[in-house]
Design an enzyme around this catalytic site. Structure first.
Site, short mmCIF file in Angstrom:
data_model
loop_
_atom_site.label_atom_id
_atom_site.label_comp_id
_atom_site.label_asym_id
_atom_site.label_seq_id
_atom_site.Cartn_x
_atom_site.Cartn_y
_atom_site.Cartn_z
CG MET A 118 -69.59 25.26 -30.28
SD MET A 118 -70.51 23.99 -29.77
CE MET A 118 -71.29 23.54 -31.21
CB ALA A 135 -67.49 30.68 -45.90
N GLY A 136 -69.39 30.84 -42.98
CA GLY A 136 -70.21 31.49 -41.97
C GLY A 136 -69.52 32.31 -40.79
CG HIS A 137 -67.66 29.47 -37.85
ND1 HIS A 137 -67.67 28.43 -38.54
CD2 HIS A 137 -68.51 29.25 -36.72
CE1 HIS A 137 -68.31 27.30 -37.70
NE2 HIS A 137 -68.94 28.05 -36.70
CD GLN A 144 -73.40 24.68 -27.36
OE1 GLN A 144 -72.67 25.73 -26.67
NE2 GLN A 144 -73.81 24.73 -28.46
CE LYS A 161 -77.57 26.65 -40.06
NZ LYS A 161 -77.38 25.76 -38.92
CG LEU A 204 -71.49 27.63 -45.39
CD1 LEU A 204 -72.35 27.73 -46.67
CD2 LEU A 204 -70.37 28.74 -45.30
CB SER A 205 -74.37 24.10 -40.65
OG SER A 205 -74.20 23.14 -39.29
NE ARG A 259 -74.86 19.42 -34.88
CZ ARG A 259 -74.64 20.09 -33.81
NH1 ARG A 259 -75.24 21.28 -34.06
NH2 ARG A 259 -74.42 19.94 -32.54
P1 PAJ Z 1 -70.84 27.29 -33.57
O1 PAJ Z 1 -71.91 26.49 -34.34
O2 PAJ Z 1 -69.61 27.08 -33.89
O3 PAJ Z 1 -71.28 28.82 -34.52
C1 PAJ Z 1 -70.51 29.97 -34.09
C2 PAJ Z 1 -71.08 31.30 -34.58
O4 PAJ Z 1 -70.99 31.28 -35.86
C3 PAJ Z 1 -72.43 31.27 -34.17
O5 PAJ Z 1 -72.91 32.90 -33.82
C4 PAJ Z 1 -73.33 30.95 -35.45
O6 PAJ Z 1 -74.54 31.33 -35.52
C5 PAJ Z 1 -72.71 31.35 -36.32
N1 PAJ Z 1 -72.78 30.63 -37.76
C6 PAJ Z 1 -73.03 29.66 -37.98
N2 PAJ Z 1 -73.27 29.04 -39.08
C7 PAJ Z 1 -73.39 30.45 -39.79
C8 PAJ Z 1 -73.71 30.78 -41.14
N3 PAJ Z 1 -73.95 29.75 -42.30
N4 PAJ Z 1 -73.70 32.16 -41.45
C9 PAJ Z 1 -73.65 32.83 -40.34
N5 PAJ Z 1 -73.33 32.67 -39.13
C10 PAJ Z 1 -73.07 31.47 -38.90
O7 PAJ Z 1 -73.16 28.47 -32.08
C11 PAJ Z 1 -72.21 28.07 -31.58
O8 PAJ Z 1 -71.12 27.72 -31.92
C12 PAJ Z 1 -72.27 27.84 -30.02
O9 PAJ Z 1 -73.55 27.70 -29.69
C13 PAJ Z 1 -71.62 28.85 -29.03
C14 PAJ Z 1 -72.20 30.45 -29.28
C15 PAJ Z 1 -70.01 29.03 -29.62
C16 PAJ Z 1 -71.59 28.64 -27.76
O10 PAJ Z 1 -70.91 27.60 -27.51
#
Ligand code: PAJ
Length: 285
Positions: free
Chosen positions: A27, A32-34, A58, A158, A193-194, A196
């Site tokens: 999204m 760094a997680g992405h 969602q 995550k 990492l998030s 949010r």
């Molecule tokens: P989003 O929150 O942008 O996350 C995209 C992907 O990155 C997801 O698979 C999520 O689990 C992963 N991610 C987020 N934070 C992480 C972290 N700290 N370490 C490893 N991976 C991390 O999740 C979504 O988007 C949506 O629900 C989506 C799957 C795109 C559907 O709309």
């Protein structure tokens, strides 16, 4: 990197890419997680596709759809740097109803009504607290998989329940896609990492790692033989947290487990001020 928001253009681009093709749906508001997901996809696949789509379906009423951080230009630069071959950035569409933010109708054409219902797994934990959330995730990822047709779908641990839901969708509906779960990337103090995390003020940010510490304490208590309810009752969260749940669940079904047995997740969710935090620990088989 090629970029498009158009479904036919995207289909054409991915058809020309070498296989295996890895796909990282996001999204946006990349951290760094992405980027870890992209790096793993880059290592394992000949080509990498990514998407940015803040999916209205969602988000519940009263959630942060409107204020969710958006930075497509900055995100594109990061994807280019990480070697992504193609980026899909579709429009929302009028069929998304009042939440539509664009005129084009790429993801939710007018009259859109077909959704993916994953049953009971979508109604517990995150699904109970966020009604309709997993139908939104399952539906949009189904559509993205149809458009991108990847060999491997990369998801972050995550969002543990999301990984279980999407593995189920892929299995139940026979997608020709393998699912790879990538371990959670954390800050030095343990906070997952998030996107949010940007909502946290300085005080909340310093308290936030407590959620992960509490999960670790539950894991450690279980490891020395504590009962689940005692391990959970002893887990401490700093002042300001409002606990939503701690539990131990089967990693495949997300059913609550009385006794820890792998593969499982120890899961937790809490509010910290106006921000919801979720985290988990993976218990490998
Ligand atoms: P989003 O929150 O942008 O996350 C995209 C992907 O990155 C997801 O698979 C999520 O689990 C992963 N991610 C987020 N934070 C992480 C972290 N700290 N370490 C490893 N991976 C991390 O999740 C979504 O988007 C949506 O629900 C989506 C799957 C795109 C559907 O709309």
């Amino acid at each position: 990197m090629q970029t498009t928001g158009d479904i036919s253009a995207m289909r054409k681009i991915v058809r020309a890419l070498s296989r295996p093709l890895g796909f990282v749906p996001t999204m946006g508001a990349l951290h760094a997680g992405h980027m870890r997901l992209v790096d793993v996809a880059r290592e394992e696949c000949a080509s990498v596709a990514a998407s940015i789509f803040v999916n209205p379906m969602q988000f519940g009423a009263g959630e942060d759809f409107a204020k969710y951080p958006r930075d497509v230009a900055g995100d594109s630069t990061k994807f280019v740097g990480a070697g992504v071959d193609v980026l899909f950035v579709p429009d929302v569409g009028a069929g998304a109803g009042a939440k539509a933010v664009a005129e084009a109708d790429t993801m939710y054409p007018p009259g859109f009504s077909t959704t993916v219902d994953i049953g009971a797994m979508g109604m517990v934990f995150e699904g109970a607290l966020r009604p309709g959330h997993f139908a939104g995730v399952a539906t949009v990822v189904t559509k993205l998989l149809h458009i991108v047709q990847p060999d491997v779908l990369y998801l972050g641990q995550k969002d543990a329940q999301q990984t279980a839901v999407l593995r189920k969708v892929v299995r139940d509906l026979a997608f020709a896609t393998e699912v790879r779960i990538v371990p959670t990337v954390r800050e030095a103090d343990g906070l997952a990492l998030s996107s949010r995390n940007a909502y946290l003020n300085a005080h909340e940010r310093s308290a936030a790692p407590d959620l992960y510490r509490a999960l670790l304490s539950i894991r450690d208590a279980l490891a020395i033989g504590a009962k689940k309810e005692d391990a959970i009752a002893a887990a401490h969260l700093a002042e300001g947290f409002e606990l939503e749940y701690f539990d131990i669940v089967d990693a495949d079904t997300f059913e609550s487990l009385e006794n820890l047995r792998a593969p499982a997740f120890i899961i937790g969710a809490a509010r910290l001020g106006a921000t919801r935090l979720i985290d988990n620990i993976w218990i490998a088989a």
